[in-house]
Each structure stands twice: as structure tokens, then as C-alpha cells.
Design a protein around this motif. Sequence first.
Motif, short mmCIF file in Angstrom:
data_model
loop_
_atom_site.label_atom_id
_atom_site.label_comp_id
_atom_site.label_asym_id
_atom_site.label_seq_id
_atom_site.Cartn_x
_atom_site.Cartn_y
_atom_site.Cartn_z
N ALA A 1 0.81 -1.22 0.00
CA ALA A 1 0.00 0.00 0.00
C ALA A 1 0.85 1.27 0.00
CB ALA A 1 -0.92 -0.02 1.22
N LYS B 1 -1.30 -7.94 -0.16
CA LYS B 1 -2.01 -7.73 1.11
C LYS B 1 -3.26 -6.88 0.91
CE LYS B 1 0.44 -7.40 4.89
NZ LYS B 1 1.41 -6.76 5.80
N CYS C 1 -11.62 -4.20 1.41
CA CYS C 1 -10.69 -3.08 1.59
C CYS C 1 -11.32 -1.85 2.26
CB CYS C 1 -10.04 -2.63 0.27
SG CYS C 1 -8.73 -1.42 0.53
N ASN C 2 -11.21 -1.85 3.58
CA ASN C 2 -11.63 -0.68 4.36
C ASN C 2 -10.48 0.32 4.24
OD1 ASN C 2 -12.03 -0.22 7.96
ND2 ASN C 2 -12.54 1.10 6.25
N PHE D 1 12.01 -9.81 -6.59
CA PHE D 1 13.29 -9.20 -6.20
C PHE D 1 13.22 -8.94 -4.70
CE2 PHE D 1 16.65 -6.23 -5.60
CZ PHE D 1 17.48 -6.22 -6.72
N VAL E 1 14.87 -7.75 -1.59
CA VAL E 1 16.04 -6.95 -1.21
C VAL E 1 16.67 -7.52 0.07
CG1 VAL E 1 16.82 -4.66 -0.50
CG2 VAL E 1 15.12 -4.89 -2.31
N ALA F 1 9.70 0.62 1.99
CA ALA F 1 8.27 0.48 2.32
C ALA F 1 7.93 -1.00 2.38
CB ALA F 1 7.43 1.21 1.26
N LEU G 1 1.39 -12.84 2.87
CA LEU G 1 0.95 -11.79 1.95
C LEU G 1 2.12 -10.87 1.56
CD1 LEU G 1 -2.44 -10.98 3.70
CD2 LEU G 1 -2.09 -12.36 1.65
N GLY G 2 3.32 -11.20 2.01
CA GLY G 2 4.50 -10.47 1.51
C GLY G 2 5.48 -9.95 2.54
N GLN H 1 -2.98 -8.71 11.81
CA GLN H 1 -3.19 -7.76 10.71
C GLN H 1 -2.06 -6.73 10.66
OE1 GLN H 1 -7.02 -5.98 10.29
NE2 GLN H 1 -7.97 -7.93 9.81
N VAL H 2 -1.50 -6.39 11.80
CA VAL H 2 -0.41 -5.41 11.79
C VAL H 2 0.68 -5.76 12.81
CG1 VAL H 2 -1.80 -3.45 10.98
CG2 VAL H 2 -1.60 -3.87 13.41
N GLY I 1 4.92 3.68 5.96
CA GLY I 1 4.01 2.58 6.26
C GLY I 1 4.28 1.84 7.55
C1 LIG Z 1 -5.73 -9.77 6.56
C2 LIG Z 1 -5.48 -8.28 6.72
C3 LIG Z 1 -6.54 -7.40 6.60
C4 LIG Z 1 -6.34 -6.03 6.76
N1 LIG Z 1 -7.39 -5.18 6.58
C5 LIG Z 1 -7.20 -3.85 6.70
C6 LIG Z 1 -8.26 -2.93 6.41
O1 LIG Z 1 -9.36 -3.31 5.96
N2 LIG Z 1 -8.02 -1.60 6.60
C7 LIG Z 1 -6.80 -1.13 7.03
O2 LIG Z 1 -6.65 0.09 7.19
N3 LIG Z 1 -5.76 -1.97 7.24
C8 LIG Z 1 -5.93 -3.31 7.06
N4 LIG Z 1 -4.88 -4.15 7.26
C9 LIG Z 1 -3.52 -3.58 7.56
C10 LIG Z 1 -2.90 -2.98 6.28
O3 LIG Z 1 -3.10 -3.86 5.21
C11 LIG Z 1 -1.40 -2.72 6.47
O4 LIG Z 1 -1.17 -1.95 7.60
C12 LIG Z 1 -0.82 -2.02 5.24
O5 LIG Z 1 -0.95 -2.84 4.10
C13 LIG Z 1 0.67 -1.68 5.43
O6 LIG Z 1 1.16 -1.17 4.23
P1 LIG Z 1 2.73 -1.20 3.90
O7 LIG Z 1 2.86 -0.76 2.49
O8 LIG Z 1 3.46 -0.49 4.94
O9 LIG Z 1 3.13 -2.73 4.05
P2 LIG Z 1 2.64 -3.99 3.20
O10 LIG Z 1 1.27 -3.76 2.69
O11 LIG Z 1 2.87 -5.15 4.08
O12 LIG Z 1 3.59 -4.02 1.95
C14 LIG Z 1 4.96 -4.31 2.06
C15 LIG Z 1 5.42 -4.88 0.74
O13 LIG Z 1 6.82 -5.00 0.75
C16 LIG Z 1 7.21 -6.24 0.22
N5 LIG Z 1 8.51 -6.59 0.79
C17 LIG Z 1 8.79 -6.91 2.06
N6 LIG Z 1 10.11 -7.12 2.23
C18 LIG Z 1 10.66 -6.94 1.02
C19 LIG Z 1 12.01 -7.05 0.55
N7 LIG Z 1 13.01 -7.36 1.38
N8 LIG Z 1 12.25 -6.83 -0.77
C20 LIG Z 1 11.24 -6.52 -1.62
N9 LIG Z 1 9.95 -6.41 -1.22
C21 LIG Z 1 9.67 -6.62 0.09
C22 LIG Z 1 6.09 -7.18 0.64
O14 LIG Z 1 6.04 -8.33 -0.16
C23 LIG Z 1 4.87 -6.26 0.49
O15 LIG Z 1 4.32 -6.33 -0.80
C24 LIG Z 1 -5.04 -5.54 7.08
C25 LIG Z 1 -3.97 -6.43 7.18
C26 LIG Z 1 -4.18 -7.78 7.00
C27 LIG Z 1 -3.02 -8.72 7.11
#
Ligand SMILES: Cc1cc2nc3c(=O)[nH]c(=O)nc-3n(C[C@H](O)[C@H](O)[C@H](O)COP(=O)(O)OP(=O)(O)OC[C@H]3O[C@@H](n4cnc5c(N)ncnc54)[C@H](O)[C@@H]3O)c2cc1C
Length: 419
Positions: A14, A45, A54-55, A134, A136, A164, A173-174, A352-353, A380
Motif C-alpha cells: 500500500a 495484502k 478493503c476498508n 526481487f 532486497v 516500504a 501476503l509479503g 493484521q499489523v 508505512g
Molecule cells: C488480513 C489483513 C486485513 C487487513 N485489513 C485492513 C483494512 O481493511 N483496513 C486497514 O486500514 N488496514 C488493514 N490491514 C492492515 C494494512 O493492510 C497494512 O497496515 C498495510 O498494508 C501496510 O502497508 P505497507 O505498504 O506499509 O506494508 P505492506 O502492505 O505489508 O507491503 C509491504 C510490501 O513490501 C514487500 N517486501 C517486504 N520485504 C521486502 C524485501 N526485502 N524486498 C522486496 N519487497 C519486500 C512485501 O512483499 C509487500 O508487498 C489488514 C492487514 C491484513 C493482514
Amino acid sequence: MSGKKVLTVVGGGASGLVGAVFAKRLLKEKGKVVILERMDRIGKKILATGNGRCNFTNINTSVNNFYGRNADFVEYALKKFNVYDTIDFFECLGIYPKEEENGKMYPYSGQASSVLDALRNEIERLGIEIITGFEVKCVKKTGSGFRITSFSGNTVVSDKVIIAAGGCASPNLGSNGTGFKILSDLGHSVTKLQPALVQLKTEKDMVKGLKGIKFDGKVSIVSGGRILGEEKGEVLFTDYGLSGPPIFQLSVICALHKNCSVILDFVPDLTEKEVYELLLKRKKNLSHLSMENYFVGFLNKRIGNVIAKKSGIEKLSFSVSGLNEEILRRMSKNIKAMTFNIIGKNGWNNAQVTAGGVETAEFDSKTMESNIVKGLYSSGEIFDIFGECGGFNLQWAWSSGALAGICAAKSMMQPAKSY
Ligand SMILES: Cc1cc2nc3c(=O)[nH]c(=O)nc-3n(C[C@H](O)[C@H](O)[C@H](O)COP(=O)(O)OP(=O)(O)OC[C@H]3O[C@@H](n4cnc5c(N)ncnc54)[C@H](O)[C@@H]3O)c2cc1C
């Protein structure tokens, strides 16, 4: 070689996707934006958020919805790219918003996939490069920029970097926590990590026989005789304990306090006195029945059976006519306040977090740039910040991602302190 400056975003989740979009919108042809993602596709995710709906934000978002050693860190980003900017941003990409209870916003389509599709379409329109598969391993500072190396030995050279990579929650989920290692290798501190927004485990015999039952009730968390939090909403009994939005919300408190218990109120709209009077009336009307059928039409039958047992009725064949005042009072009490001792919570696979993360004091909240390594940004969940259940975590991801993307791009075009 095109000679263009390069911004690399580590993590196509995200916050990384929104960061890349805002950076490229500013850079246009003056710079290149690359997203490195460890999975075989970006945004996995996002697809799972909000039970597949997706809230994506919450109209009532404020600093008070966030936790962390320094939760005020979110304030500037939430102001610069606020809820209305978020709704506007997504509406321009085609996501028509729909408001539901307590200010929760969803795409009108009811599909989380539409949020990801909208972001992907914009990324394609802008010509942002995506490299999947990829993962990292490390990011090294070079003279004027960074060298990014994957676990399989591939390298990417970049002028600026946004990390991020998310936290440790739901690694399928990643996000598997590698982001923390990348940043600690660069000199950053990581606070204690814990799964948050997660199901709670109770003593098994307390929930035995209730698995699969959902009810709308009030949940309180108690520790040392003090009520630490209360939430209303749908609670789900599982084979290990309790789940559902109010439980997720209150799990945050369990992460911060020891020896917590959950108190369930099965009928929040009735007082204990009203429950007692109702039970008395039911005794008169249903005296020909056994306890097995006494609660039918008032409570879920299986919940009723547990209430009866907990109130001292050993056998469900016990006649309703035999209920005395003491048992009726005990039953009223248990319906209004049944206690479940918490013996733990589920782990990373179900969370979830992430509670905890990269120390926010080491970053500039006005730019998301590291105070330790210039040209390095983060956004994030990787930060020691997490929000309550209800759209707040994604709002933090969008806000911090947008701010990091804008500030990184600006610094590539001209030295800029803040957005
Ligand atoms: C089941 C579930 C339901 C949720 N529902 C909600 C909701 O409805 N509303 C809400 O507000 N929040 C929700 N959340 C929380 C929200 O999804 C996360 O807080 C948010 O996605 C965080 O965003 P981010 O980009 O920081 O991390 P992430 O979304 O986790 O993205 C990180 C990305 O980095 C990639 N990555 C990680 N390490 C590496 C690396 N070393 N090299 C390359 N890529 C890498 C991962 O594969 C991933 O794609 C939910 C979470 C879950 C698990």
C-alpha cells in the motif's frame, strides 16, 4: 544510459505503491521510479484487507487512532495527505467511495481488488517500472546514492530509496520482516515487535461448544480489576478463543498489559435488572420446558446452554420450573458479564499489523527521510506505528507513502527540506 535520476521503492504494498505514484507524478520525464517487490505480484495484502472489501480509510481518522512510542509522528503526514485527499485520490482513479458504520470507507464495488487495479492502472499510465521476485537483502550507501542487492545477488543502483517493506504481520501476503534488517544494517533501531490486531486465546473449556457462533455484543478488557477498554460489535467464538472486530481492537491493549481478561456482555441494550425480570417472566411462561430450551428465542441456544452450566445447572434436562431466585440472578449476571481469561494471542500468521518497528525519532516526520542516512526514506507499517482496526492502518500507509514519495522526488529535483 539515459542519465535520469532513479528513485527505488523497496516494497510494492500500500505505502510503496502510493509513494511511487506521487514521486513519478512530480518527476515526470525527469526521473525514473522503480518498485522492487519480493512476491510474484504487487499489492497482495491489499487484496486481503477488509475481508476482501478493503476498508481503505476512515472519515474519523486522527492521531488518537494510532499507537507507538511516539504516535504523534503520524500527525504531519495525516495532515498533508488527509482522509479527504485519500478519498479524492482514489476517486480520481475510479474508486467511488462508500461510507459504512463508524466512518469506515470502502470502494463502492465492494472489492479490494478494485483498489489494487486502480493503483496498478495509474502505475502503468505513469510508466513506473515494477520488478517482482526481487527480495532486497541489503541497501548500501555509496558516494552519491545507493546500491540495492537482492538475496539472489542482483543489484540495482539508485539515487534515492524509499523502504516500504511493511512489518511481520501475515507473511504469506509479503511482508516478512526483512525491511527491519535492511534498516538496522543502515544504523536504525527497531523497537520490540509484537503481532497486533489479532485473535485472543482463552482457556479452551470456556469456549468449548461455542465454536462458530457470532453475536453482537459488548467486549471489555480488564486487568488488575480495572476496565482498560470497551468495544461493541460482532464477536466470533473459535476453537481457541475469540475473534471479530472488537476483539482485534482490544488485542492492542493485551499487547500492552499483563493478565488480561475479556468480559462479554451478550445483551448490551438491556440492564442486568431487565435481564433478571425477563428471565423471571420466561420461567413463568416456559415452566413446562427443560433448560435445553429455556433460552430459545432470546439467546443463541448454545450460548444459553453455557450460561446455564456456568450458573450452576449441571444437566440441561433440569426443569425450568425448578429455577430459583439465586440461579436466575447468577444467570442474569453471566449474560451481562461472562469472564474469559486471556492466555495468549495468535501469532504473526494471523495478525493484521505489527506493534513496534523502526524508531520514528530517527526519521523526520515532515519528509519521512532518515536522520541517519540522507536520501533514505521510509513509509508505512515498517515504522513503530500502528493504528486501530477500521481503515486507519491503510490511511497511515497512504499518507506516509505519499509524503515520502513527494519529498524524495522533490529532493531529486532540488534540495528541499519539507513538502
Ligand atoms: C488480513 C489483513 C486485513 C487487513 N485489513 C485492513 C483494512 O481493511 N483496513 C486497514 O486500514 N488496514 C488493514 N490491514 C492492515 C494494512 O493492510 C497494512 O497496515 C498495510 O498494508 C501496510 O502497508 P505497507 O505498504 O506499509 O506494508 P505492506 O502492505 O505489508 O507491503 C509491504 C510490501 O513490501 C514487500 N517486501 C517486504 N520485504 C521486502 C524485501 N526485502 N524486498 C522486496 N519487497 C519486500 C512485501 O512483499 C509487500 O508487498 C489488514 C492487514 C491484513 C493482514
